[in-house]
Design a protein around this motif. Sequence first.
Motif, PDB file in Angstrom:
ATOM      1  N   THR A  43       0.823  -1.211   0.000  1.00  0.00           N
ATOM      2  CA  THR A  43       0.000   0.000   0.000  1.00  0.00           C
ATOM      3  C   THR A  43       0.855   1.257   0.000  1.00  0.00           C
ATOM      4  OG1 THR A  43      -0.112  -0.055   2.419  1.00  0.00           O
ATOM      5  CG2 THR A  43      -1.885  -1.157   1.202  1.00  0.00           C
ATOM      6  N   ASP A  44       2.187   1.084  -0.081  1.00  0.00           N
ATOM      7  CA  ASP A  44       3.069   2.247  -0.136  1.00  0.00           C
ATOM      8  C   ASP A  44       2.763   3.072  -1.380  1.00  0.00           C
ATOM      9  OD1 ASP A  44       4.452   1.532   2.158  1.00  0.00           O
ATOM     10  OD2 ASP A  44       5.962   0.381   1.065  1.00  0.00           O
ATOM     11  N   PRO A  45       2.838   4.399  -1.277  1.00  0.00           N
ATOM     12  CA  PRO A  45       2.656   5.218  -2.479  1.00  0.00           C
ATOM     13  C   PRO A  45       3.699   4.868  -3.531  1.00  0.00           C
ATOM     14  CG  PRO A  45       2.614   6.573  -0.501  1.00  0.00           C
ATOM     15  CD  PRO A  45       3.069   5.220  -0.079  1.00  0.00           C
ATOM     16  N   LEU A  46       3.296   4.963  -4.762  1.00  0.00           N
ATOM     17  CA  LEU A  46       4.171   4.728  -5.910  1.00  0.00           C
ATOM     18  C   LEU A  46       4.802   6.054  -6.318  1.00  0.00           C
ATOM     19  CD1 LEU A  46       4.767   2.333  -7.967  1.00  0.00           C
ATOM     20  CD2 LEU A  46       2.920   3.296  -9.356  1.00  0.00           C
ATOM     21  N   ALA A  47       5.995   6.000  -6.880  1.00  0.00           N
ATOM     22  CA  ALA A  47       6.646   7.194  -7.416  1.00  0.00           C
ATOM     23  C   ALA A  47       6.753   7.076  -8.927  1.00  0.00           C
ATOM     24  CB  ALA A  47       8.033   7.373  -6.805  1.00  0.00           C
ATOM     25  N   LEU A  48       6.663   8.204  -9.620  1.00  0.00           N
ATOM     26  CA  LEU A  48       6.752   8.250 -11.081  1.00  0.00           C
ATOM     27  C   LEU A  48       7.926   9.120 -11.487  1.00  0.00           C
ATOM     28  CD1 LEU A  48       5.675   7.969 -14.047  1.00  0.00           C
ATOM     29  CD2 LEU A  48       4.204   9.952 -13.555  1.00  0.00           C
ATOM     30  N   TYR A  49       8.804   8.552 -12.314  1.00  0.00           N
ATOM     31  CA  TYR A  49       9.910   9.319 -12.887  1.00  0.00           C
ATOM     32  C   TYR A  49       9.652   9.522 -14.373  1.00  0.00           C
ATOM     33  CZ  TYR A  49      14.462  10.693 -14.648  1.00  0.00           C
ATOM     34  OH  TYR A  49      15.466  11.381 -15.278  1.00  0.00           O
ATOM     35  N   VAL A  50       9.796  10.766 -14.836  1.00  0.00           N
ATOM     36  CA  VAL A  50       9.584  11.122 -16.247  1.00  0.00           C
ATOM     37  C   VAL A  50      10.896  11.677 -16.786  1.00  0.00           C
ATOM     38  CG1 VAL A  50       8.243  12.507 -17.864  1.00  0.00           C
ATOM     39  CG2 VAL A  50       7.177  11.696 -15.727  1.00  0.00           C
ATOM     40  N   HIS A  51      11.446  11.032 -17.816  1.00  0.00           N
ATOM     41  CA  HIS A  51      12.740  11.480 -18.350  1.00  0.00           C
ATOM     42  C   HIS A  51      12.562  12.285 -19.631  1.00  0.00           C
ATOM     43  CE1 HIS A  51      17.110  11.393 -18.447  1.00  0.00           C
ATOM     44  NE2 HIS A  51      17.020  11.285 -19.760  1.00  0.00           N
ATOM     45  N   TRP A  52      13.087  13.510 -19.593  1.00  0.00           N
ATOM     46  CA  TRP A  52      13.142  14.372 -20.772  1.00  0.00           C
ATOM     47  C   TRP A  52      14.616  14.439 -21.190  1.00  0.00           C
ATOM     48  CZ3 TRP A  52       9.722  16.247 -24.079  1.00  0.00           C
ATOM     49  CH2 TRP A  52      10.096  17.277 -24.946  1.00  0.00           C
ATOM     50  N   PRO A  53      14.985  13.893 -22.341  1.00  0.00           N
ATOM     51  CA  PRO A  53      16.401  13.650 -22.620  1.00  0.00           C
ATOM     52  C   PRO A  53      17.163  14.805 -23.263  1.00  0.00           C
ATOM     53  CG  PRO A  53      15.079  12.728 -24.382  1.00  0.00           C
ATOM     54  CD  PRO A  53      14.103  13.300 -23.373  1.00  0.00           C
ATOM     55  N   PHE A  54      16.504  15.913 -23.546  1.00  0.00           N
ATOM     56  CA  PHE A  54      17.133  16.943 -24.367  1.00  0.00           C
ATOM     57  C   PHE A  54      17.775  18.052 -23.535  1.00  0.00           C
ATOM     58  CE2 PHE A  54      13.513  15.269 -26.891  1.00  0.00           C
ATOM     59  CZ  PHE A  54      14.275  14.546 -27.803  1.00  0.00           C
ATOM     60  N   CYS A  55      18.911  18.536 -24.039  1.00  0.00           N
ATOM     61  CA  CYS A  55      19.632  19.658 -23.442  1.00  0.00           C
ATOM     62  C   CYS A  55      20.040  20.627 -24.543  1.00  0.00           C
ATOM     63  CB  CYS A  55      20.891  19.183 -22.722  1.00  0.00           C
ATOM     64  SG  CYS A  55      20.596  18.315 -21.168  1.00  0.00           S
ATOM     65  N   PHE A  79       8.625  13.010 -10.542  1.00  0.00           N
ATOM     66  CA  PHE A  79       9.901  13.704 -10.730  1.00  0.00           C
ATOM     67  C   PHE A  79      10.190  13.804 -12.218  1.00  0.00           C
ATOM     68  CE2 PHE A  79      14.344  14.655 -10.776  1.00  0.00           C
ATOM     69  CZ  PHE A  79      14.649  15.214  -9.544  1.00  0.00           C
ATOM     70  N   PHE A  80      10.304  15.039 -12.710  1.00  0.00           N
ATOM     71  CA  PHE A  80      10.687  15.288 -14.104  1.00  0.00           C
ATOM     72  C   PHE A  80      12.199  15.517 -14.117  1.00  0.00           C
ATOM     73  CE2 PHE A  80       6.245  16.493 -13.881  1.00  0.00           C
ATOM     74  CZ  PHE A  80       5.709  16.049 -15.091  1.00  0.00           C
ATOM     75  N   GLY A  81      12.946  14.553 -14.697  1.00  0.00           N
ATOM     76  CA  GLY A  81      14.392  14.649 -14.732  1.00  0.00           C
ATOM     77  C   GLY A  81      14.916  14.599 -16.153  1.00  0.00           C
ATOM     78  N   GLY A  82      16.226  14.725 -16.272  1.00  0.00           N
ATOM     79  CA  GLY A  82      16.767  14.762 -17.619  1.00  0.00           C
ATOM     80  C   GLY A  82      18.252  14.522 -17.681  1.00  0.00           C
ATOM     81  N   GLY A  83      18.805  15.034 -18.812  1.00  0.00           N
ATOM     82  CA  GLY A  83      18.305  16.083 -19.684  1.00  0.00           C
ATOM     83  C   GLY A  83      17.972  17.354 -18.914  1.00  0.00           C
ATOM     84  N   THR A  84      17.199  18.171 -19.610  1.00  0.00           N
ATOM     85  CA  THR A  84      16.769  19.456 -19.058  1.00  0.00           C
ATOM     86  C   THR A  84      15.254  19.565 -19.177  1.00  0.00           C
ATOM     87  OG1 THR A  84      18.864  20.415 -19.819  1.00  0.00           O
ATOM     88  CG2 THR A  84      17.155  21.944 -19.090  1.00  0.00           C
ATOM     89  N   PRO A  85      14.510  19.053 -18.186  1.00  0.00           N
ATOM     90  CA  PRO A  85      13.048  19.065 -18.298  1.00  0.00           C
ATOM     91  C   PRO A  85      12.424  20.443 -18.248  1.00  0.00           C
ATOM     92  CG  PRO A  85      13.746  18.145 -16.201  1.00  0.00           C
ATOM     93  CD  PRO A  85      14.972  18.279 -17.030  1.00  0.00           C
ATOM     94  N   SER A  86      13.182  21.467 -17.799  1.00  0.00           N
ATOM     95  CA  SER A  86      12.617  22.819 -17.857  1.00  0.00           C
ATOM     96  C   SER A  86      12.505  23.320 -19.293  1.00  0.00           C
ATOM     97  CB  SER A  86      13.452  23.790 -17.019  1.00  0.00           C
ATOM     98  OG  SER A  86      14.829  23.692 -17.324  1.00  0.00           O
ATOM     99  N   LEU A  87      13.052  22.548 -20.257  1.00  0.00           N
ATOM    100  CA  LEU A  87      12.829  22.845 -21.679  1.00  0.00           C
ATOM    101  C   LEU A  87      11.495  22.289 -22.170  1.00  0.00           C
ATOM    102  CD1 LEU A  87      16.402  22.070 -23.086  1.00  0.00           C
ATOM    103  CD2 LEU A  87      15.397  24.326 -22.670  1.00  0.00           C
ATOM    104  N   MET A  88      10.832  21.475 -21.349  1.00  0.00           N
ATOM    105  CA  MET A  88       9.530  20.948 -21.732  1.00  0.00           C
ATOM    106  C   MET A  88       8.500  22.076 -21.729  1.00  0.00           C
ATOM    107  SD  MET A  88       9.374  17.501 -19.367  1.00  0.00           S
ATOM    108  CE  MET A  88       7.883  16.847 -20.115  1.00  0.00           C
ATOM    109  N   PRO A  89       7.628  22.123 -22.706  1.00  0.00           N
ATOM    110  CA  PRO A  89       6.541  23.103 -22.642  1.00  0.00           C
ATOM    111  C   PRO A  89       5.673  22.844 -21.410  1.00  0.00           C
ATOM    112  CG  PRO A  89       6.688  22.129 -24.835  1.00  0.00           C
ATOM    113  CD  PRO A  89       7.569  21.314 -23.946  1.00  0.00           C
ATOM    114  N   PRO A  90       5.298  23.875 -20.674  1.00  0.00           N
ATOM    115  CA  PRO A  90       4.431  23.662 -19.505  1.00  0.00           C
ATOM    116  C   PRO A  90       3.163  22.880 -19.838  1.00  0.00           C
ATOM    117  CG  PRO A  90       5.347  25.866 -19.437  1.00  0.00           C
ATOM    118  CD  PRO A  90       5.749  25.286 -20.766  1.00  0.00           C
ATOM    119  N   VAL A  91       2.661  23.009 -21.053  1.00  0.00           N
ATOM    120  CA  VAL A  91       1.454  22.269 -21.426  1.00  0.00           C
ATOM    121  C   VAL A  91       1.726  20.768 -21.405  1.00  0.00           C
ATOM    122  CG1 VAL A  91       1.889  22.388 -23.932  1.00  0.00           C
ATOM    123  CG2 VAL A  91      -0.439  22.123 -23.077  1.00  0.00           C
TER     124      VAL A  91
END
Length: 379
Positions: A3-15, A61-73
């Motif tokens: 029943t532990d909460p799950l974590a999600l990692y999202v990889h944005w590979p671009f810099c 967690f949005f990691g990368g790369g540079t996920p701040s390059l992802m469009p906010p949308v």
Amino acid sequence: MTTDPLALYVHWPFCISKCPYCDFNSHVRDVVDQGLWRDALLADLAHEAALTPDRRLGSIFFGGGTPSLMPPVTVAAIITAADRHWGLDSDCEITLEANPSSVEASRFADLATAGVNRVSLGLQALEDQALSFLGRAHSVAEGLAALDTAQSAFDRVSFDLIYARPGQSLAAWTQELSRALAFGTGHLSLYQLTIEPGTRFATLAARGDLTIPDADSAADLFEATRAITHAAGIPAYEISNHARPGQESRHNLTYWRYRDYVGIGPGAHGRRGGEATFRRKKPENWLSAVGRNAHGMETSDALSPTTQAVEALLMGLRLDEGVDLHRIATLGGGAMPLDEARVALLARQGLLVRDAGRLTVTPAGMPVLEAILREIVTA
């Protein structure tokens, strides 16, 4: 079923560019089809959600790369989809890594509106000459302006610094760290510069053109870092991470405490339900796989009890809280992958503490953690 909460990692590979010390899965591309990438990430996410029913998310967690390059949308679409598939805990921690350029900082308000509530800034240094050496595109002034913007936009802010740089004295690092602590963030990630294989720094080091502090000097810097941050009320809770009480990265604690997480995007790792998953690493290969299969998975392997116990030890002993040995034995099917004689010896030397069913590495042991792990963990 856990029943532990799950974590999600999202990889944005671009810099924008590749830093000379970086061995992460990051790539420079002239053009990125944002709509295509958004749809592919959502498909990869849906695949993982179907394999992990009846779980809620405690962190993203949005990691990368540079996920701040992802469009906010795109960030908003992923958060919305994650909530729809799993449901988010009411206090779900949603972190995005960001470079402190003015262009990316201009998106912080929109990212906060999208649902991001924690940002991790890659300041890396508070000296312009050091930033140039590290291949960073921002100046100290630009970085601090981004930090100010981040502290206005987000509830929680962390930033990274790299120390033990060539020629860096203890006095110089002490001054830089003291300045960093004065900015008042609740979390700092403080990493010693290491030479990673395949990086430009590795090439320079092999030619003799780059020398980092020796082991004794690095240990002095490490010990000073711990003492200074502890005195400032932002003690180490992991070998390289420091936080005010309650400001620890809940997402990263999921890794270090060996709990379940899913990973989507190129090269993303996951560990859920006793299986280790790995996505295709090259962005184009991952994208093609999603187009064919509606997911970017390359491998999904069952983890043996021994492997789980060993991995839990390797991760958990990075934490100042250490590990629960009963849980390690449970993961290992009753077996404990520890060399008990070496544990006892290192405990007598003041490098480990075994008490009330827990094993912890002492402050004296943390600078030589890797050597300790090689000594005590048996596979």
